[in-house]
Scaffold this motif. Sequence first.
Motif, PDB file in Angstrom:
ATOM      1  N   MET A   1      63.122  80.296  32.034  1.00 57.29           N
ATOM      2  CA  MET A   1      63.696  79.166  31.297  1.00 57.29           C
ATOM      3  C   MET A   1      62.702  78.006  31.314  1.00 57.29           C
ATOM      4  SD  MET A   1      67.351  77.272  31.902  1.00 57.29           S
ATOM      5  CE  MET A   1      67.886  75.940  30.840  1.00 57.29           C
ATOM      6  N   THR A   2      62.494  77.333  30.208  1.00 59.10           N
ATOM      7  CA  THR A   2      61.565  76.216  30.124  1.00 59.10           C
ATOM      8  C   THR A   2      62.070  75.029  30.923  1.00 59.10           C
ATOM      9  OG1 THR A   2      60.905  76.910  27.918  1.00 59.10           O
ATOM     10  CG2 THR A   2      60.330  74.681  28.571  1.00 59.10           C
ATOM     11  N   ARG A   3      61.183  74.437  31.720  1.00 62.20           N
ATOM     12  CA  ARG A   3      61.557  73.276  32.519  1.00 62.20           C
ATOM     13  C   ARG A   3      61.866  72.103  31.614  1.00 62.20           C
ATOM     14  NH1 ARG A   3      59.139  68.619  34.514  1.00 62.20           N
ATOM     15  NH2 ARG A   3      57.320  69.011  33.203  1.00 62.20           N
ATOM     16  N   SER A   4      62.988  71.439  31.848  1.00 63.27           N
ATOM     17  CA  SER A   4      63.309  70.248  31.059  1.00 63.27           C
ATOM     18  C   SER A   4      62.450  69.090  31.528  1.00 63.27           C
ATOM     19  CB  SER A   4      64.794  69.910  31.188  1.00 63.27           C
ATOM     20  OG  SER A   4      65.136  69.652  32.540  1.00 63.27           O
ATOM     21  N   ALA A   5      62.172  68.170  30.627  1.00 62.31           N
ATOM     22  CA  ALA A   5      61.324  67.020  30.943  1.00 62.31           C
ATOM     23  C   ALA A   5      62.002  66.130  31.981  1.00 62.31           C
ATOM     24  CB  ALA A   5      61.023  66.235  29.679  1.00 62.31           C
ATOM     25  N   LEU A   6      61.186  65.541  32.858  1.00 61.65           N
ATOM     26  CA  LEU A   6      61.686  64.621  33.872  1.00 61.65           C
ATOM     27  C   LEU A   6      61.478  63.182  33.393  1.00 61.65           C
ATOM     28  CD1 LEU A   6      62.730  63.857  36.683  1.00 61.65           C
ATOM     29  CD2 LEU A   6      60.370  64.053  37.518  1.00 61.65           C
ATOM     30  N   ILE A   7      62.551  62.423  33.342  1.00 60.93           N
ATOM     31  CA  ILE A   7      62.523  61.026  32.912  1.00 60.93           C
ATOM     32  C   ILE A   7      62.887  60.158  34.111  1.00 60.93           C
ATOM     33  CG2 ILE A   7      63.249  59.378  31.159  1.00 60.93           C
ATOM     34  CD1 ILE A   7      62.146  62.079  30.061  1.00 60.93           C
ATOM     35  N   THR A   8      62.091  59.134  34.397  1.00 62.79           N
ATOM     36  CA  THR A   8      62.433  58.203  35.465  1.00 62.79           C
ATOM     37  C   THR A   8      62.892  56.880  34.862  1.00 62.79           C
ATOM     38  OG1 THR A   8      60.133  57.461  35.655  1.00 62.79           O
ATOM     39  CG2 THR A   8      60.853  59.216  37.138  1.00 62.79           C
ATOM     40  N   VAL A   9      63.842  56.256  35.524  1.00 68.06           N
ATOM     41  CA  VAL A   9      64.384  54.954  35.104  1.00 68.06           C
ATOM     42  C   VAL A   9      64.149  53.972  36.246  1.00 68.06           C
ATOM     43  CG1 VAL A   9      66.449  53.663  34.460  1.00 68.06           C
ATOM     44  CG2 VAL A   9      66.151  56.027  33.669  1.00 68.06           C
ATOM     45  N   LEU A  10      63.482  52.868  35.965  1.00 68.63           N
ATOM     46  CA  LEU A  10      63.268  51.814  36.952  1.00 68.63           C
ATOM     47  C   LEU A  10      63.917  50.533  36.438  1.00 68.63           C
ATOM     48  CD1 LEU A  10      62.023  50.611  39.495  1.00 68.63           C
ATOM     49  CD2 LEU A  10      59.853  50.377  38.250  1.00 68.63           C
ATOM     50  N   ASP A  11      65.075  50.194  37.004  1.00 72.80           N
ATOM     51  CA  ASP A  11      65.838  49.021  36.557  1.00 72.80           C
ATOM     52  C   ASP A  11      66.728  48.575  37.710  1.00 72.80           C
ATOM     53  OD1 ASP A  11      67.919  47.342  35.211  1.00 72.80           O
ATOM     54  OD2 ASP A  11      66.861  47.982  33.404  1.00 72.80           O
ATOM     55  N   ASP A  12      66.784  47.275  37.980  1.00 71.02           N
ATOM     56  CA  ASP A  12      67.555  46.799  39.126  1.00 71.02           C
ATOM     57  C   ASP A  12      69.037  46.631  38.824  1.00 71.02           C
ATOM     58  OD1 ASP A  12      67.110  44.620  37.449  1.00 71.02           O
ATOM     59  OD2 ASP A  12      67.173  43.174  39.089  1.00 71.02           O
ATOM     60  N   GLU A  13      69.458  46.824  37.577  1.00 68.82           N
ATOM     61  CA  GLU A  13      70.870  46.692  37.227  1.00 68.82           C
ATOM     62  C   GLU A  13      71.571  48.049  37.350  1.00 68.82           C
ATOM     63  OE1 GLU A  13      71.844  44.313  33.719  1.00 68.82           O
ATOM     64  OE2 GLU A  13      69.708  43.881  33.509  1.00 68.82           O
ATOM     65  N   PRO A  14      72.553  48.183  38.270  1.00 68.93           N
ATOM     66  CA  PRO A  14      73.229  49.476  38.468  1.00 68.93           C
ATOM     67  C   PRO A  14      73.860  50.027  37.189  1.00 68.93           C
ATOM     68  CG  PRO A  14      73.807  47.933  40.216  1.00 68.93           C
ATOM     69  CD  PRO A  14      73.069  47.146  39.177  1.00 68.93           C
ATOM     70  N   ALA A  27      71.688  64.638  27.411  1.00 66.95           N
ATOM     71  CA  ALA A  27      70.767  65.127  26.381  1.00 66.95           C
ATOM     72  C   ALA A  27      69.914  66.289  26.867  1.00 66.95           C
ATOM     73  CB  ALA A  27      69.865  63.987  25.919  1.00 66.95           C
ATOM     74  N   GLY A  28      70.070  66.678  28.133  1.00 67.62           N
ATOM     75  CA  GLY A  28      69.361  67.852  28.636  1.00 67.62           C
ATOM     76  C   GLY A  28      68.133  67.549  29.469  1.00 67.62           C
ATOM     77  N   PHE A  29      67.865  66.273  29.745  1.00 62.13           N
ATOM     78  CA  PHE A  29      66.707  65.906  30.554  1.00 62.13           C
ATOM     79  C   PHE A  29      67.081  65.857  32.034  1.00 62.13           C
ATOM     80  CE2 PHE A  29      65.869  63.617  26.478  1.00 62.13           C
ATOM     81  CZ  PHE A  29      64.752  64.342  26.104  1.00 62.13           C
ATOM     82  N   ARG A  30      66.089  66.041  32.889  1.00 63.15           N
ATOM     83  CA  ARG A  30      66.248  65.687  34.291  1.00 63.15           C
ATOM     84  C   ARG A  30      65.966  64.195  34.424  1.00 63.15           C
ATOM     85  NH1 ARG A  30      62.127  68.258  37.483  1.00 63.15           N
ATOM     86  NH2 ARG A  30      60.888  68.279  35.574  1.00 63.15           N
ATOM     87  N   CYS A  31      66.644  63.548  35.346  1.00 61.90           N
ATOM     88  CA  CYS A  31      66.492  62.096  35.435  1.00 61.90           C
ATOM     89  C   CYS A  31      66.556  61.641  36.888  1.00 61.90           C
ATOM     90  CB  CYS A  31      67.584  61.389  34.617  1.00 61.90           C
ATOM     91  SG  CYS A  31      67.392  59.588  34.544  1.00 61.90           S
ATOM     92  N   MET A  32      65.670  60.710  37.231  1.00 69.18           N
ATOM     93  CA  MET A  32      65.686  60.036  38.530  1.00 69.18           C
ATOM     94  C   MET A  32      65.712  58.535  38.261  1.00 69.18           C
ATOM     95  SD  MET A  32      62.797  62.294  40.558  1.00 69.18           S
ATOM     96  CE  MET A  32      63.042  61.406  42.109  1.00 69.18           C
ATOM     97  N   ALA A  33      66.583  57.802  38.960  1.00 69.09           N
ATOM     98  CA  ALA A  33      66.735  56.368  38.716  1.00 69.09           C
ATOM     99  C   ALA A  33      66.418  55.581  39.981  1.00 69.09           C
ATOM    100  CB  ALA A  33      68.148  56.062  38.230  1.00 69.09           C
ATOM    101  N   PHE A  34      65.764  54.435  39.822  1.00 69.34           N
ATOM    102  CA  PHE A  34      65.331  53.614  40.945  1.00 69.34           C
ATOM    103  C   PHE A  34      65.648  52.147  40.669  1.00 69.34           C
ATOM    104  CE2 PHE A  34      62.620  57.281  40.427  1.00 69.34           C
ATOM    105  CZ  PHE A  34      62.596  57.845  41.698  1.00 69.34           C
ATOM    106  N   ALA A  35      65.999  51.419  41.738  1.00 66.37           N
ATOM    107  CA  ALA A  35      66.313  50.003  41.606  1.00 66.37           C
ATOM    108  C   ALA A  35      65.124  49.114  41.937  1.00 66.37           C
ATOM    109  CB  ALA A  35      67.487  49.635  42.518  1.00 66.37           C
ATOM    110  N   ARG A  36      64.187  49.641  42.721  1.00 65.72           N
ATOM    111  CA  ARG A  36      63.052  48.852  43.187  1.00 65.72           C
ATOM    112  C   ARG A  36      61.741  49.570  42.911  1.00 65.72           C
ATOM    113  NH1 ARG A  36      64.991  44.857  46.547  1.00 65.72           N
ATOM    114  NH2 ARG A  36      62.941  44.504  47.474  1.00 65.72           N
ATOM    115  N   ALA A  37      60.696  48.802  42.652  1.00 68.59           N
ATOM    116  CA  ALA A  37      59.384  49.374  42.347  1.00 68.59           C
ATOM    117  C   ALA A  37      58.822  50.143  43.534  1.00 68.59           C
ATOM    118  CB  ALA A  37      58.416  48.271  41.925  1.00 68.59           C
ATOM    119  N   THR A  38      59.072  49.655  44.752  1.00 64.15           N
ATOM    120  CA  THR A  38      58.539  50.342  45.929  1.00 64.15           C
ATOM    121  C   THR A  38      59.107  51.753  46.051  1.00 64.15           C
ATOM    122  OG1 THR A  38      60.247  49.176  47.208  1.00 64.15           O
ATOM    123  CG2 THR A  38      58.015  48.277  47.267  1.00 64.15           C
TER     124      THR A  38
END
Length: 235
Positions: A1-14, A27-38
């Motif tokens: 199976m083709t790996r779905s694209a990984l999208i990261t979200v960097l935003d401090d608003e929950p 939409a079928g993407f993998r997603c990781m979300a972060f509140a802080r740049a570090t």
Amino acid sequence: MTRSALITVLDDEPEIRSLLKDALEEAGFRCMAFARATEFEAALNRVAPDVCLVDLGLPDRDGLAVVHRLALESGAAIIIISGRAQVQDRVTGLELGADDYIIKPFDPAEVVARVRARLRKGRGGAERQAQIARFNGWTAHFDRYVMIDASGAEVAFSHAEGEVLRLFLEAPKRLISRAQMQESLGGAAGESFDRAMDVRISRLRTKLGEDPKNPALIKTIYGAGYIFLGEVDWT
């Protein structure tokens, strides 16, 4: 199976993080979300995202600095999502290496569409394109975002710079107009696009060791566009 694209979200608003993560995963993407740049930058040591969505108003880091570092060190496409609506903010973001700029408030469906568009222009087309080009003593590796000179020294280039370089290398000794660049690379035509192209081309010339007053490879044809004068061999 083709790996779905990984999208990261960097935003401090929950609420924004949740909204984007839900829309992207639906939409079928993998997603990781972060509140802080570090946190986000630490994660980049473990994962390689395909597209990074970055807010400029971060609590622990200047968002533009994050964008600039991503452009220099990552092969990911970069989309700024910000409440800053001034033209100069958009121009600065694009000049620092972002591929697109979305103003808050936004429709999640538009963000998903923009992500898909960047993937089509970036990695999606790369599957059927050659990844190594040799020209005038240089070897460009588009899979690794580096150029190697005749001595073996490596020079990194950003995703955005790579899009422009590929455009030139795929059409050597042919005039490429601003309209053709806009059609091929996407983005809204206008001053911000022109400024972004000027910056990317200037950076490419610097990395290629070009004389800024009399470049040998990337020639400006005033009022018409650009011509790449090198001999190119793709493998």
